[in-house]
Design an enzyme around this catalytic site. Structure first.
Site, short mmCIF file in Angstrom:
data_model
loop_
_atom_site.label_atom_id
_atom_site.label_comp_id
_atom_site.label_asym_id
_atom_site.label_seq_id
_atom_site.Cartn_x
_atom_site.Cartn_y
_atom_site.Cartn_z
N LYS A 161 0.82 -1.22 0.00
CA LYS A 161 0.00 0.00 0.00
C LYS A 161 0.85 1.26 0.00
O LYS A 161 0.47 2.28 -0.56
CB LYS A 161 -0.95 0.02 1.21
N LYS A 188 -5.42 -10.67 -6.40
CA LYS A 188 -6.70 -10.98 -5.75
C LYS A 188 -7.78 -10.00 -6.18
O LYS A 188 -7.49 -8.85 -6.53
CB LYS A 188 -6.53 -11.02 -4.23
N LYS A 204 -11.68 -4.48 -3.83
CA LYS A 204 -12.51 -3.30 -4.03
C LYS A 204 -11.70 -2.13 -4.55
O LYS A 204 -12.25 -1.19 -5.11
CB LYS A 204 -13.22 -2.86 -2.74
#
Ligand code: AMP
Ligand code: TRP
Length: 340
Positions: free
Chosen positions: A118, A201, A204
């Site tokens: 991230k 994966k 969202k």
């Protein structure tokens, strides 16, 4: 309920950062519902404090929190039997996280792959909260002395860290206070992959909406996304061995199996030799049949946001009753005077 179920306490969380995906449904919600049905005491949390480790527009956060609550209930979580609430309403989470910030080591947190992914090259400019994310996650679980934590594969490293934090706290203070938690990562749906790339994966936060099925998608959108899902030109093999180097094909077989509550092997048995042009419409029909009732119930619940807020408030009250005595005892162990 057997003795083992009685000794268990389940905790898990989902971030209200955007809508829920098929990955959340199969990897988390559906499994939470089977734990609830098996009679285990379960606590489910919409982790709004975790969501804000990256910027969330306040109005969107509010909406996503209610939508996540509606998703839990539409999937089958009954707030009368399981505890369902949003994290920020129970201050014990943030308080225990502070204590854990003083137990966990910088080096442990710096090794977290989710943080590295991230933060990317932007390490100096991400929030301190993003770095400390796993200590709050450890607090979420341990403030209830929860024993079992159902999650998808991506959370495994965070749970190992939570075990380390519990272990170091117990060791430093010479107590056996926090339990050693068990990750529950099982079944075919622990890692549902993107429909556009079988190596990443389903998420969202993927920029392409075609990469995921959202729990808010209608039947047409679901069918279109499955029809366009990346595959290869070969027919399906008649056993799982034939799927080893075919991640996209493997993913669609896994999704079929998880939606239909059967083994992936049963799916290749039935569809071995068939082309994707035949398999995909069957998968789309199955996905619509299973998801449509969840989506319409979610939409119905979302028509009454005040009722959702009331449910979350009641859940938070029950959660706080469990957490506060454990937090008080933790402060006592650490030497904090509590005299009022
Ligand atoms: P998040 O949406 O990141 O808060 O994840 C909530 C829960 O859903 C966690 O237990 C995740 O591991 C699980 N989850 C999220 N995405 C997937 C996926 N693609 N496959 C399986 N589980 C997932
Ligand atoms: N980090 C988890 C995720 O993104 C969400 C989460 C927060 C969680 N606290 C938790 C999951 C405690 C399990 C237990 O998926």
């Amino acid at each position: 309920m057997d003795d083992q179920a009685r000794a268990m306490r389940v905790f898990s969380g989902i971030q209200p950062s955007g809508g829920l995906t098929l990955g959340n449904y199969l990897g988390a919600l559906k499994r939470f519902v089977s734990l609830q049905e098996s009679g285990v005491e379960s606590i489910y949390c919409i982790v709004d404090l975790h969501a804000i480790t990256v910027w969330q527009e306040p109005g969107e956060l509010r909406f996503a929190t209610r939508q996540a609550a509606a998703g839990f209930m539409a999937a089958g979580i009954d707030p009368g039997r399981s505890i369902l609430f949003n994290q920020s309403q129970v201050s014990a989470h943030a308080e225990l996280a502070w204590l854990f910030n003083c137990v966990a080591r910088m080096g442990w947190l710096g090794r977290m792959t989710q943080f590295k992914d991230k933060a990317g090259k932007n390490r100096e400019n991400v929030s301190v909260g993003l770095f400390a994310y796993p200590t709050l996650m450890a607090a979420d679980i341990l403030v209830y002395h929860a024993t079992h934590v159902p999650v998808g594969e991506d959370q495994k490293q965070h749970l190992e860290l939570a075990r380390e934090i519990a272990g170091k706290f117990n060791h430093d203070f010479g107590v056996e206070f926090f339990p050693i938690i068990e990750p529950v990562i099982e079944g075919t749906a622990t890692r549902i992959m993107s429909l556009r790339d079988g190596k990443v994966k389903m998420s969202k936060s993927d920029p392409s909406d075609m990469s995921r099925i959202n729990l808010t998608d209608d039947a047409d959108a679901i069918a279109r996304k499955i029809r366009k899902a990346k595959t290869d030109p070969l027919p399906l093999p008649d056993s799982l061995d034939g799927l080893e180097d075919r991640p996209e094909a493997r993913n669609l077989v896994n999704i079929f199996a998880a939606l239909d509550d059967r083994d992936p092997g049963g799916v290749t048995n039935e569809y071995g030799g068939k082309m994707f042009s035949e398999f995909k419409p069957k998968l789309a029909d199955l996905a619509v049949a299973k998801l449509e009732p969840v989506t319409s119930e979610m939409n119905r619940l979302m028509e009454d946001p005040a009722e959702i807020d009331r449910t979350l408030g009641q859940g938070a009250k029950k959660a706080a009753e469990l957490a506060e005595p454990i937090l008080a005892e933790t402060y006592g162990i650490a030497g904090m005077i509590r005299s009022r």
